[in-house]
Design an enzyme around this catalytic site. Structure first.
Site, PDB file in Angstrom:
ATOM      1  N   GLU A   1      75.029  62.137  10.965  1.00 52.19           N
ATOM      2  CA  GLU A   1      76.235  61.862  10.174  1.00 52.19           C
ATOM      3  C   GLU A   1      76.708  63.099   9.424  1.00 52.19           C
ATOM      4  OE1 GLU A   1      73.606  59.926  10.338  1.00 52.19           O
ATOM      5  OE2 GLU A   1      74.248  57.888  10.823  1.00 52.19           O
TER       6      GLU A   1
ATOM      7  N   GLN B   1      69.096  48.267   4.982  1.00 58.59           N
ATOM      8  CA  GLN B   1      70.068  49.367   4.997  1.00 58.59           C
ATOM      9  C   GLN B   1      71.137  49.228   3.915  1.00 58.59           C
ATOM     10  OE1 GLN B   1      71.299  49.970   9.151  1.00 58.59           O
ATOM     11  NE2 GLN B   1      69.585  51.382   9.344  1.00 58.59           N
TER      12      GLN B   1
ATOM     13  N   LYS C   1      80.492  44.323   5.906  1.00 60.37           N
ATOM     14  CA  LYS C   1      80.620  43.855   7.289  1.00 60.37           C
ATOM     15  C   LYS C   1      81.472  42.584   7.391  1.00 60.37           C
ATOM     16  CE  LYS C   1      77.683  43.324  11.359  1.00 60.37           C
ATOM     17  NZ  LYS C   1      76.283  43.350  11.829  1.00 60.37           N
TER      18      LYS C   1
END
Ligand SMILES: Cc1ncc(C[n+]2csc(CCOP(=O)(O)OP(=O)(O)O)c2C)c(N)n1
Ligand SMILES: [Mg+2]
Lengths: 553, 80
Positions: free
Chosen positions: A51, A114, A163
């Site tokens: 990333e 996460q 999400k």
């Protein structure tokens, strides 16, 4: 119409409608709906191998074009891996939009898999950041984020999207055009500014990265043409003052040219144009340009007086403020004095040794590379040599991690620049230490067949740190020896990148030719003397006229 | 020197976090803090202490997107 779309589809739709054509990123659980929406979308996604690589590729993309750079990462470790590139973009005022996936709203605060408080983490390394709380807010947040990243003083903006919001349904609303913000110019001080200019006997233009942000190179050169004022540049500004300008003195500061630093110390008016008196520029601040009054031009009011008081300031877009300055012609005496210093302290490349002399190599590269080449670099001695010995005619052609000084910047930034400017040559100059910090991005070069050229100046050392150990830590070389480096040419070969190693001065010219004329990617591994230092150097705590020099200048 | 400020910020916790972070990072110690929510805005009264000139803080706070206004009261004025 009762058409609906998901939040994820809306993200892609808005990016496309805002003219974004390329994004860099890395997928993972919490951002999967966005990656799903990306599938088949008219937006090219470049998968990097870390990333941080995605963040820096977006920075390179932005800095080489002036456009917004966009990167994606997943929640938790994906987002933490982005942080260094956000901090880098913050320090160098780069327009960057980072979109991160987040665990579903209901899981936030439960130490979910996460989960990291990305919004909290972003506070110190972004211009602004958002976490989207309702899918209905998404469009407005994204629009605002893009506007903030690119307007005023540009910078990184992060949008964290849980999400469930990516999966939520929203009514499709046609995209609203970005409202153009009016520049809130405060020009009250214009008179004071022009008086300072009129009365100055020994003015200097101290040019910073703001000129590129404001796209004001033409206005700057017009101002210099009117006044014939000597000009010095920060690392980030290099290229803003055209190299053919007679009174262009190069970079100032810790490794600045002798002429630039001496002239600034003698000046009576410092016209600061989009710069911020960074400590690497000023050396001992109390002794920096001590005889000078400051006229400060910047779009960011918080920069004025932050480090050095200003006698007058124009808080405005440089494109608007520069043309209003009524500088009169600088006295001939001062111009002549500065020219004399420029001649006296010009760089010399007649190095006696048989080894490869990095300043010569870079100067040769600078002369032989095509016009409009983008040169990226990493951080260390090689970075300073690039700044000193290569010439640029636009700041978007010199990408260097300035404010943050982040090793590992060069390779991914070059990838972003090459994607943004496929017609132009892109060269990254790295060190044997820095190149290893994002070496995984060789895979991105291979995957996209990018013709990025790589120069490694290999001193088998963390050279800049070694130099400081030699000069300021009694030669105690703690953890700076890299003599067990891998064979870089062999390493590149594994990724399908050809190249060569050189060890002698006599090989330099041909090697540069090979590099510049190669169709695809190429690696030039140049072994240099491990004891070579960057000169001049203003020691920590010293004034800029107390530089240590060797015979190179 | 101590300074009292009233800062109007968007009524979101993150807006408060953001400007408190700026105050700390720019070298202003927090002495007192009072927060009141009204409509769209939080009105935050705070006292900070620093050797640095106060404009170094107000100019940074004014830049924050969520900050609507920053009003500075010197403590002497408060005493009147
Ligand atoms: C991410 C990061 N870690 C550490 C440093 C500190 N640092 C600055 S220069 C340097 C040495 C760089 O070595 P190399 O890339 O070989 O360049 P050289 O100075 O030898 O040309 C180090 C460790 C840094 N700037 N960035
Ligand atoms: Mg090295």
């Amino acid at each position: 119409m009762s058409k609906t779309m998901t939040g994820a589809q809306m993200v892609i739709d808005i990016l496309v409608k805002q003219g974004v054509t390329d994004v860099f990123g890395y997928p993972g659980g919490a951002i999967m709906p966005i990656y799903d929406a990306l599938y088949g979308a008219p937006l090219k996604h470049y998968l990097t191998r870390h990333e941080q690589g995605a963040g820096f590729a977006a920075v390179g993309y932005a800095r080489s074009t002036g456009k917004l750079g966009v990167c994606f990462a997943t929640s938790g470790p994906g987002a933490t891996n982005l942080v260094t590139s956000l901090a880098d973009a913050m320090m160098d005022s780069v327009p960057l939009l980072a979109i991160t996936g987040q665990v579903p709203t209901a899981a936030i605060g439960s130490d979910a898999f996460q989960e990291v408080d990305v919004l909290g983490m972003s506070l110190s390394c972004t211009k602004h950041s958002f976490m989207v709380e309702r899918v209905e807010d998404l469009a407005e947040v994204l629009q605002q984020a893009m506007h903030l990243a690119t307007s005023g003083r540009p910078g990184p903006v992060l949008v964290d999207i849980p999400k469930d919001i990516q999966q939520g349904q929203v009514p499709y609303t046609p995209w609203l055009a970005d409202a153009q913000e009016c520049d809130s110019t405060s020009m009250q001080e214009l008179k004071a500014a022009n008086t300072l200019l009129k009365n100055a006997k020994r003015p200097i233009a101290y040019v910073g990265g703001g000129v590129q942000s404001a796209d004001a190179q033409d206005e700057l050169m017009a101002f210099l043409a009117r006044t014939q004022m000597p000009a010095v540049s920060t690392l980030k500004a290099l290229g803003s003052v055209l190299p053919e300008y007679e009174y262009e003195l190069g970079m100032l500061g810790m490794h600045g040219t002798k002429a630039a630093n001496l002239a600034v110390q003698e000046c009576d008016l410092l016209v600061c144009i989009g710069a911020r008196f960074d400590d690497r520029v000023t050396g001992n601040l109390a002794k920096f340009a001590a005889k000078a009054q400051v006229l400060h031009l910047d779009i960011d009011a918080a920069e004025v007086g932050k480090r050095k008081p200003a006698a007058a300031s124009l808080i405005a877009d440089l494109k608007m403020s520069l043309p209003q300055l009524e500088g009169s012609l600088t006295t001939e005496e001062w111009r002549e004095h500065v020219s004399q210093m420029k001649r006296d302290y010009a760089w010399r490349y007649d190095y006696p040794g048989e080894k490869v002399f990095a300043p010569y190599l870079l100067n040769k590269l600078s002369r032989d590379m095509p016009k409009q080449t983008v040169v990226c670099c990493d951080v260390g001695q090689h970075q300073m040599w690039v700044a000193q010995h290569m010439k640029f005619d636009h700041p978007s052609n010199h990408l260097s991690s300035g404010g943050a000084g982040t090793m590992g910047f060069g390779l991914p930034a070059a990838i972003g620049a090459q994607i943004a400017r496929p017609q132009d040559t892109v060269i990254t100059v790295s060190g044997d230490g820095s190149i290893m910090m994002n070496i995984q991005e060789l895979a991105t070069i291979r995957r996209n067949n990018l013709p990025v050229k790589i120069v490694i100046l290999d001193n088998q050392r963390l050279g800049m740190v070694r130099q400081w150990q030699e000069l300021f830590f009694a030669g105690r070389y703690s953890e700076t020896n890299l003599s067990d480096n891998p064979d870089f040419v062999q390493l590149a070969a594994v990724f399908g990148i050809p190249g060569q190693t050189i060890t002698h001065a006599s090989e330099v010219d041909e090697a540069i030719d090979n590099l510049v004329s190669s169709e695809g990617p190429y690696i030039l591994h140049a072994c240099i003397d491990d004891k070579e230092n960057v000169w001049p150097l203003v020691p920590p705590g010293a004034a800029n006229d107390e530089m240590i020099t060797e015979n190179t200048q | 020197m101590k300074h009292q400020l009233t800062v109007a910020v968007k009524n979101q916790s993150v807006a408060v976090e953001r400007f408190l972070r700026v105050a700390r990072h720019r070298g202003f110690r927090l002495m007192q803090l009072q927060l009141e929510g009204q409509d769209e805005l939080f009105h935050v009264k705070m006292t900070v202490d620093s050797d640095k000139p106060i404009y170094l803080l107000t100019s940074q706070l004014n830049k924050l997107v969520d900050v609507h206004s920053v009003d500075l009261h010197t403590l002497q004025q408060q005493a009147i």
